[in-house]
Structure formats: structure tokens, C-alpha cells
Design an enzyme around this catalytic site. Sequence first.
Site, short mmCIF file in Angstrom:
data_model
loop_
_atom_site.label_atom_id
_atom_site.label_comp_id
_atom_site.label_asym_id
_atom_site.label_seq_id
_atom_site.Cartn_x
_atom_site.Cartn_y
_atom_site.Cartn_z
N GLU A 109 -3.65 9.49 -1.96
CA GLU A 109 -2.59 9.94 -0.63
C GLU A 109 -1.50 10.83 -1.08
OE1 GLU A 109 -1.80 8.20 2.53
OE2 GLU A 109 -3.25 6.94 2.72
N GLU B 1 4.78 -1.33 8.42
CA GLU B 1 3.25 -1.37 9.13
C GLU B 1 2.30 -2.75 8.92
OE1 GLU B 1 1.22 2.53 8.94
OE2 GLU B 1 -0.05 1.25 8.66
N SER C 79 -6.69 7.47 4.47
CA SER C 79 -6.46 8.38 3.52
C SER C 79 -7.70 8.79 2.47
CB SER C 79 -6.74 6.71 1.80
OG SER C 79 -8.36 5.92 2.12
N GLN D 210 0.78 -1.21 0.74
CA GLN D 210 -0.32 -0.35 0.01
C GLN D 210 0.81 1.34 0.03
OE1 GLN D 210 -3.80 -0.19 2.27
NE2 GLN D 210 -2.70 1.69 3.58
N ASP E 26 -1.04 -1.19 12.56
CA ASP E 26 -2.66 -0.27 12.13
C ASP E 26 -3.81 -0.87 12.12
OD1 ASP E 26 -4.20 1.68 10.81
OD2 ASP E 26 -3.43 1.06 9.19
N ASP F 61 3.99 0.52 4.66
CA ASP F 61 3.21 0.33 5.01
C ASP F 61 2.53 -1.03 3.84
OD1 ASP F 61 0.77 -0.68 6.25
OD2 ASP F 61 -0.63 1.17 5.86
N LYS G 58 -5.16 6.37 14.92
CA LYS G 58 -6.02 6.93 14.26
C LYS G 58 -7.57 7.44 14.53
CE LYS G 58 -5.36 5.10 9.37
NZ LYS G 58 -5.12 3.80 8.46
P1 PGA Z 1 -6.72 4.10 5.23
O1 PGA Z 1 -5.33 3.65 5.11
O2 PGA Z 1 -7.17 5.28 5.58
O3 PGA Z 1 -7.38 3.88 3.76
O4 PGA Z 1 -7.38 3.17 5.93
C1 PGA Z 1 -3.95 3.88 5.94
C2 PGA Z 1 -3.42 3.12 6.27
O5 PGA Z 1 -3.38 1.72 6.17
O6 PGA Z 1 -2.46 3.60 7.53
ZN ZN Z 2 -1.84 1.18 7.24
#
Ligand code: PGA
Ligand code: ZN
Length: 432
Positions: A206, A286, A368, A164, A313, A243, A338
Site C-alpha cells: 500500500e 483496527e 491492498s 499490518q 474490519d 491496524d 469496504k
Molecule cells: P486487505 O487489507 O485489503 O489486504 O484485506 C486492508 C485492511 O486490512 O484494512
Molecule cells: Zn484491516
Amino acid sequence: MTQIKSLKGRRVWDSRGNPTVEVDVVLRSGASGRAIAPAGASRGRREAMDLRDTDSALRGKNVSQALANINGPIAQALSGMDVRNQEAVDQAILSLDPSPTKNLLGGNATVATSLAVLHAAAEQAGKSLWRHVADYYKRAPSLPLPEIQIFGGGAHAGRRVDIQDFMIMVPGATSFDEVMEVTSEVYFAAGDIMSARGCAAGVADEGGWWPLFDSNEQALETLIAAIELAGEKPGERVVISLDIAASELGNNGKYQLALDDRELTSDNLIELLGKWLNDYPIVSIEDPVGEDDAEAMIEFTRRFGDRVQIIGDDYLVTRAALVEQAIDDGACNAVLIKPNQVGTVSEAIEAFNKATSGGWGTVISARSGESEDVCISHLATGLGSKQLKVGSFQRSERMAKWNECLRIQDELGAGSFAGGASLSRTWWGKSK
Ligand code: PGA
Ligand code: ZN
């Protein structure tokens, strides 16, 4: 004067053009606070849910029910409450919806409310948000070291590559400003390489370059080439962070790397990542395995936890109880925080505190799907979190967060930059 006079939710739109909720809180004093809920695309199964309407309008993403919850029961329960007590406010939200995933109210409704209250408390105290956070939670503030995406992948880029986030960190920088400058050079060097190969194709969700590669490893090779083209020696001032977001690839011993046409067991995946750790200057990784693959996460941490930061995460979803369990298990050595993953500021702080008291690293992170809301930069600084992840070096919802850190740097002083000290548990920190 510090009590909530009114609380109002409205529909606004996020960086992907999807509807989301914004909350305005006004106090009797006239002070106010505002926050916008972000939204993830590669979401953990145990996350607080985004409450979205199930009808066909707006591709099933409308938020009228979440707004009704804000403007109805939440506004009613919080009316007259003192914003100087964040825990009491969050507790009032939780008593309306005690489910860990906020199924009734929606995590989007609860997080925007909780953050708007935090903002209002800061304004009422006459302080910047970061300073209010530092004072309220009794933390020493510091400007975080960013993780910045250069190539986007996975769920953020049509699964064009499987991994990712291909990111850089600049732990050798001595100021936040220097990180921005080096990142700009590396980011555009990567773009020049893509253009020269005839594979420049815009940016991912992103802001990282859209990844037109023939294999996952080619993204790593290109990242090294970009760091070198920017005049840097990989592994010195600039290092790599990944990640994997492995839950998107599978779980429990079946992982698909579609681009490489391979299916991997947990052991195969650990071997592959171990090889990359040997071959590339990677300091942080990650979600290296799936969110339910605890055995593999423990094994990965046992093998590599002394030389790389291992961030949970999707594996931890900002929940204190899961952080506590992982510390006991010896799984991961850092947590991604988060706030919308868990649904309130107080719960996110609880997970943060659990991690720091266990000797773990902490990375405050955006999603994201983002907006002009920059509270994440303030939380990272105010909590002295040492690291911040908000995506790439393009698109205003990303740059707004980096630029806010530069403004905070002016208030706090350049000497407050956390820099590479937060990577002390990795080979980079040990070799310095
Ligand atoms: P997401 O990805 O906000 O799409 O969940 C961000 C991440 O995995 O760190
Ligand atoms: Zn992540």
C-alpha cells in the site's frame, strides 16, 4: 432514458499486477459508468469471495469465470433496469446469487457492477459521484479525515513485521490540504530515518515503507521519531492509528508475533495493546483480536472503548447483521466499510447505516489491491463518513484517491473537512 442499455465486463490489472474485473454500464441516454473491483490480501473469512479461476494460469488468479458471469447472467438480468433505483439493481444481482459470500457470481463481479451502476446514475443526474451519493442517501457530505499508512506490514510486506498498518492521522489539521502537507513531511521523515539506519528497502503493497525492524514496537518508536523529525509533537496535531489485522496472527487465544518470537493468549494480546495505548498517542486500533475471538473483542472494547476508536474490519466484513450483533455485544465502536467485502453498494450502505444509527464511527476503506478507481473518495465524502483509509502516501493507486479528495475539496469548500471531530470518543477528542 435512464435504463441500462448495455453492461460489459473486461479484464484489467490491479496495483499488484493481478487480474481483476472492470465493468462499463451504458444507459439508453448515452450516460455511462465504470468501476474496477479491488482485492484484499488479509481477507476476513466471512467476506464475499473473489471468484478466480482455479487453473494454473496467472497463479490461479485469472477472472474469466467472473467476467462470464458479468457478461452473461448479470448483463441479462440488469438489461433495461432503471439506474435511479440502486436497491432494485442490487436486489436483481442478489436474486441471481443469494449466498452471503457471493459464491456463485463472485464478489468481484457483483461489486464492480453495482458501483458502475452508481456511477452511471450520477452521470445521468449530471452530478459528481459524491454529490449523487449525498443526495440519493440523504446524507450531509463532508471531506473525510484520512488514516495514512507510514509502515506496511503483515500480509502486505512479506510478514516482515506482524502488525499490518502503522498509520498516522492528522486530526489537528483544519483542511484536507493541510493533512496532505503534514503527511508528506512525516512520510519522508520516516524514509530519512530508514535511510540513515541503512535499512531503506522500498515500499510495501500500500506504499508504506518496507518495515525492516527488529521488533513490532520498534516500528512504533520509529513512527514517533518520524513525527518529531517532521517538527510535530506526537499526540497534538498528529496521532497514531494501528491496524493489527489480528486474524492474520491467529485466533481465539493463540496469536503469533513471529518477529518478537512470542505466542500470546487473547489476554496477553489485550495487555500488550493496552500497554501500547498507554505508551504511544494511539487514537484508533483496527481488528485488535481475531475475527472469531468475540469474547476478547468485547473485553478489549470494555477496557479501552472510552479512549480509543476500535474498528471492526475482518471482524464485521461490512455486513449489517454482524454490525448489529457487535453493537448488541458491546464489541468495537466503529466499522470499516469496504464495498467489495460484502459485494454490493446497497449492502455496504446498510452496514454503514446500522453503524451510524448505533452511534458508531465509520471509516470507508480501499483494499491492498487497488487501481485508478477513485469511487472510495466519493463514497466517503458523499456519505459524510468522516474517515477514509486508502493506504500510504506513495504509488498512484493510493495518491489518486487522496488527489480526488483535493478536487472534491474545491467543489465542496475547505470548510467541509471533518477533521478531528470524528475522534470525539477518543482521548484526543475529549482533550480538545
Ligand atoms: P486487505 O487489507 O485489503 O489486504 O484485506 C486492508 C485492511 O486490512 O484494512
Ligand atoms: Zn484491516
